[in-house]
Design an enzyme around this catalytic site. Structure first.
Site, PDB file in Angstrom:
ATOM      1  N   GLU A 247       0.839  -1.229   0.000  1.00 24.07           N
ATOM      2  CA  GLU A 247       0.000   0.000   0.000  1.00 24.07           C
ATOM      3  C   GLU A 247       0.862   1.263   0.000  1.00 24.07           C
ATOM      4  O   GLU A 247       0.505   2.259   0.625  1.00 24.07           O
ATOM      5  CB  GLU A 247      -0.985   0.006   1.179  1.00 24.07           C
ATOM      6  CG  GLU A 247      -2.069  -1.047   1.101  1.00 24.07           C
ATOM      7  CD  GLU A 247      -2.825  -1.059  -0.231  1.00 24.07           C
ATOM      8  OE1 GLU A 247      -2.835  -0.019  -0.919  1.00 24.07           O
ATOM      9  OE2 GLU A 247      -3.385  -2.116  -0.572  1.00 24.07           O
TER      10      GLU A 247
HETATM   11  C1  LIG Z   1       3.130  -9.401  -0.643  1.00 25.00           C
HETATM   12  C2  LIG Z   1       2.748  -8.252  -1.492  1.00 25.00           C
HETATM   13  C3  LIG Z   1       1.404  -8.007  -1.775  1.00 25.00           C
HETATM   14  C4  LIG Z   1       1.050  -6.949  -2.612  1.00 25.00           C
HETATM   15  N1  LIG Z   1      -0.272  -6.765  -2.938  1.00 25.00           N
HETATM   16  C5  LIG Z   1      -0.598  -5.846  -3.881  1.00 25.00           C
HETATM   17  C6  LIG Z   1      -1.921  -5.742  -4.404  1.00 25.00           C
HETATM   18  O1  LIG Z   1      -2.818  -6.478  -3.989  1.00 25.00           O
HETATM   19  N2  LIG Z   1      -2.182  -4.841  -5.365  1.00 25.00           N
HETATM   20  C7  LIG Z   1      -1.215  -4.032  -5.859  1.00 25.00           C
HETATM   21  O2  LIG Z   1      -1.487  -3.222  -6.743  1.00 25.00           O
HETATM   22  N3  LIG Z   1       0.054  -4.065  -5.368  1.00 25.00           N
HETATM   23  C8  LIG Z   1       0.381  -4.971  -4.413  1.00 25.00           C
HETATM   24  N4  LIG Z   1       1.680  -5.051  -3.965  1.00 25.00           N
HETATM   25  C9  LIG Z   1       2.672  -4.122  -4.504  1.00 25.00           C
HETATM   26  C10 LIG Z   1       3.177  -3.145  -3.458  1.00 25.00           C
HETATM   27  O3  LIG Z   1       2.198  -2.178  -3.173  1.00 25.00           O
HETATM   28  C11 LIG Z   1       4.490  -2.555  -3.979  1.00 25.00           C
HETATM   29  O4  LIG Z   1       5.461  -3.582  -3.990  1.00 25.00           O
HETATM   30  C12 LIG Z   1       4.965  -1.384  -3.131  1.00 25.00           C
HETATM   31  O5  LIG Z   1       4.089  -0.294  -3.212  1.00 25.00           O
HETATM   32  C13 LIG Z   1       6.365  -0.925  -3.535  1.00 25.00           C
HETATM   33  O6  LIG Z   1       6.466  -0.731  -4.903  1.00 25.00           O
HETATM   34  P1  LIG Z   1       7.651  -1.420  -5.697  1.00 25.00           P
HETATM   35  O7  LIG Z   1       7.677  -2.867  -5.340  1.00 25.00           O
HETATM   36  O8  LIG Z   1       7.528  -1.066  -7.118  1.00 25.00           O
HETATM   37  O9  LIG Z   1       8.958  -0.806  -5.070  1.00 25.00           O
HETATM   38  P2  LIG Z   1       9.848   0.348  -5.692  1.00 25.00           P
HETATM   39  O10 LIG Z   1       8.977   1.460  -6.146  1.00 25.00           O
HETATM   40  O11 LIG Z   1      10.809  -0.240  -6.655  1.00 25.00           O
HETATM   41  O12 LIG Z   1      10.628   0.834  -4.397  1.00 25.00           O
HETATM   42  C14 LIG Z   1      11.906   0.322  -3.982  1.00 25.00           C
HETATM   43  C15 LIG Z   1      12.457   1.228  -2.891  1.00 25.00           C
HETATM   44  O13 LIG Z   1      12.668   2.549  -3.430  1.00 25.00           O
HETATM   45  C16 LIG Z   1      11.926   3.498  -2.713  1.00 25.00           C
HETATM   46  N5  LIG Z   1      11.368   4.479  -3.629  1.00 25.00           N
HETATM   47  C17 LIG Z   1      10.805   4.264  -4.831  1.00 25.00           C
HETATM   48  N6  LIG Z   1      10.394   5.415  -5.378  1.00 25.00           N
HETATM   49  C18 LIG Z   1      10.710   6.380  -4.521  1.00 25.00           C
HETATM   50  C19 LIG Z   1      10.555   7.815  -4.513  1.00 25.00           C
HETATM   51  N7  LIG Z   1       9.962   8.464  -5.513  1.00 25.00           N
HETATM   52  N8  LIG Z   1      10.981   8.485  -3.454  1.00 25.00           N
HETATM   53  C20 LIG Z   1      11.563   7.840  -2.419  1.00 25.00           C
HETATM   54  N9  LIG Z   1      11.749   6.517  -2.359  1.00 25.00           N
HETATM   55  C21 LIG Z   1      11.333   5.806  -3.395  1.00 25.00           C
HETATM   56  C22 LIG Z   1      10.814   2.727  -2.002  1.00 25.00           C
HETATM   57  O14 LIG Z   1      10.389   3.371  -0.803  1.00 25.00           O
HETATM   58  C23 LIG Z   1      11.496   1.395  -1.716  1.00 25.00           C
HETATM   59  O15 LIG Z   1      12.240   1.468  -0.512  1.00 25.00           O
HETATM   60  C24 LIG Z   1       2.052  -6.101  -3.121  1.00 25.00           C
HETATM   61  C25 LIG Z   1       3.397  -6.343  -2.815  1.00 25.00           C
HETATM   62  C26 LIG Z   1       3.756  -7.409  -2.031  1.00 25.00           C
HETATM   63  C27 LIG Z   1       5.230  -7.645  -1.749  1.00 25.00           C
END
Ligand SMILES: Cc1cc2nc3c(=O)[nH]c(=O)nc-3n(C[C@H](O)[C@H](O)[C@H](O)COP(=O)(O)OP(=O)(O)OC[C@H]3O[C@@H](n4cnc5c(N)ncnc54)[C@H](O)[C@@H]3O)c2cc1C
Length: 389
Positions: A247
């Site tokens: 989230e």
């Molecule tokens: C078990 C699980 C269940 C999930 N369920 C759902 C679901 O039901 N529906 C859905 O849509 N998604 C779901 N997700 C996705 C989840 O919401 C995302 O994984 C999460 O929001 C992080 O996005 P990302 O993985 O792309 O990480 P990234 O965006 O790649 O982030 C990697 C790191 O970089 C940091 N970062 C990235 N961009 C910035 C920025 N602009 N400024 C500062 N820091 C930054 C982040 O804080 C993090 O520490 C799920 C994920 C998991 C692991």
């Protein structure tokens, strides 16, 4: 975002959705007859960027009973939450219906996401409470070492001050996080959108960071039995780790607080919150709370004075979120303690009232004292020229 939505040409009401999405919680399962997916996709005429995203309802089973082009390709292998299937989903010319306005999908999705963020904060509260109950139970049963003040026999570890400290840290954290969450819910029920919006990233971000720390502390109370599987505390520790990630990561929550909730309205919502906080602190006349509020106020003022230094503000957003969480939870803990005091004075004796007063006192000593360090961390940390090459 590459998922596309093309009008099917029929009555203009339906679209063919094609694309893939990883990480879909409960994306597929057989606990219900049907699953309705809310899917973000781009229409052919969509403007570039987030302003070109639309929202669609895509059922697994269509209204005529046939299977839609929605398929779970695989399940993610995860660190924890093994009771929650996380799916890689494929939409292959799946029939979908537009939800709300074209190109306004992200805004529509945020209605659900803001709610989900508060719920994940509440999930953090529940995890801390469960971890506390398990640690307390274990600490009462495990006999090890003699009392520091001397004892003939070995004593249950709950008699050791360092174990007491850990249990109190978890219990006070659970209570404070709960009062903060309940107040966010109160503002939502009262229709106070500004206060709800301000508290949402704090509830999600601060509480879920705290829940990871406190589940770890609860595991520590178990000693070696925490690290092996019999006591099941290891499962809580694995499961809780997702909360700061999904989230919207807590880094993103912190940015939301800093840029959308503080700077965008020139500190107005935080100012209103501080007025309420000062009223409560005034009634309580508690220096520890006043100090916490002074630190939060001074960093908020600093933020508003440095609004153009976006890199600096982005780098301090996370400690600022923690400063706000610890302080505001302290305000609502104090409010609860004031009410408990009032009831005790009115002759309504109940153990929970004594406990509430005692826990607020512990919280003020143990947690609110962190606000001084956090305020310094916010104002002093400069990430420019960080040696990360
Ligand atoms: C078990 C699980 C269940 C999930 N369920 C759902 C679901 O039901 N529906 C859905 O849509 N998604 C779901 N997700 C996705 C989840 O919401 C995302 O994984 C999460 O929001 C992080 O996005 P990302 O993985 O792309 O990480 P990234 O965006 O790649 O982030 C990697 C790191 O970089 C940091 N970062 C990235 N961009 C910035 C920025 N602009 N400024 C500062 N820091 C930054 C982040 O804080 C993090 O520490 C799920 C994920 C998991 C692991």
């Amino acid at each position: 975002m590459k998922t596309t939505a093309k009008p099917t040409g029929g009555d203009g009401d339906t679209y063919a959705i094609s694309g893939q999405k990883i990480y879909i919680t409960w994306g597929d399962h057989n606990l219900t007859d049907n699953i309705i997916h809310l899917v973000l996709a781009r229409l052919p005429d969509a403007p570039a960027g987030v302003k070109g995203i639309s929202l669609f309802a895509v059922p697994k089973i269509l209204p005529d009973g046939t299977r839609n082009g929605v398929k779970c390709l695989s399940l993610e292998e995860k660190l924890g939450i093994h009771g929650s299937p996380t799916c890689v989903m494929e939409y292959n010319h799946a029939t979908g219906w537009l939800v709300g306005d074209k190109h306004a999908g992200l805004a529509h999705m945020f209605t659900m996401m803001n709610n989900a963020r508060l719920s994940v904060g509440l999930q953090g509260v529940a995890m801390i409470e469960r971890a506390y109950q398990k640690a307390l139970d274990y600490a009462r049963q495990r006999v090890q070492g003699r009392a520091i003040t001397g004892s003939d026999d070995q004593v249950p570890i709950i008699r050791h001050p360092d174990v007491m400290r850990q249990l109190m840290e978890i219990k006070a954290g659970a209570m404070a996080a709960r009062t903060l969450t309940y107040h966010a819910a109160y503002f939502m029920d009262a229709g106070d959108d500004a206060m709800t919006a301000l508290l949402t990233p704090i509830v999600k971000g601060w509480i879920t960071d705290l829940s990871v720390d406190l589940c770890s502390t609860a595991l520590q109370v178990h000693g070696g039995m925490g690290y092996v599987e019999e006591t099941r505390i290891a499962q809580l520790y694995r499961d809780v780790r997702i909360l700061p990630i999904y989230e919207g990561t807590n880094g993103i929550q912190a940015m939301d607080l800093m840029f959308r909730k503080i700077l965008r309205d020139d500190g107005a919502a935080m100012g209103k919150m501080m007025d309420l906080a000062r009223q409560i602190a005034g009634t309580a006349d508690d220096q520890r709370l006043n100090d916490g509020l002074d630190h939060l106020q001074s960093v908020t003022d600093w933020v508003l004075d440095h609004e153009n230094q976006v890199e600096r503000l982005a780098g301090m957003a996370h400690p600022y979120m923690h400063l706000a969480g610890i302080t505001l939870a302290g305000v609502f803990q104090t409010k609860a303690a004031l009410r408990a005091d009032q009831l005790l004075e009115a002759g309504q004796d109940h153990p929970i009232y004594h406990e509430t007063v005692k826990m607020a006192d512990f919280y003020a000593d143990y947690y609110l004292s962190q606000t001084a360090g956090l305020a310094k961390r916010c104002k002093q940390t400069d990430l420019s020229n960080s040696p990360l090459d």
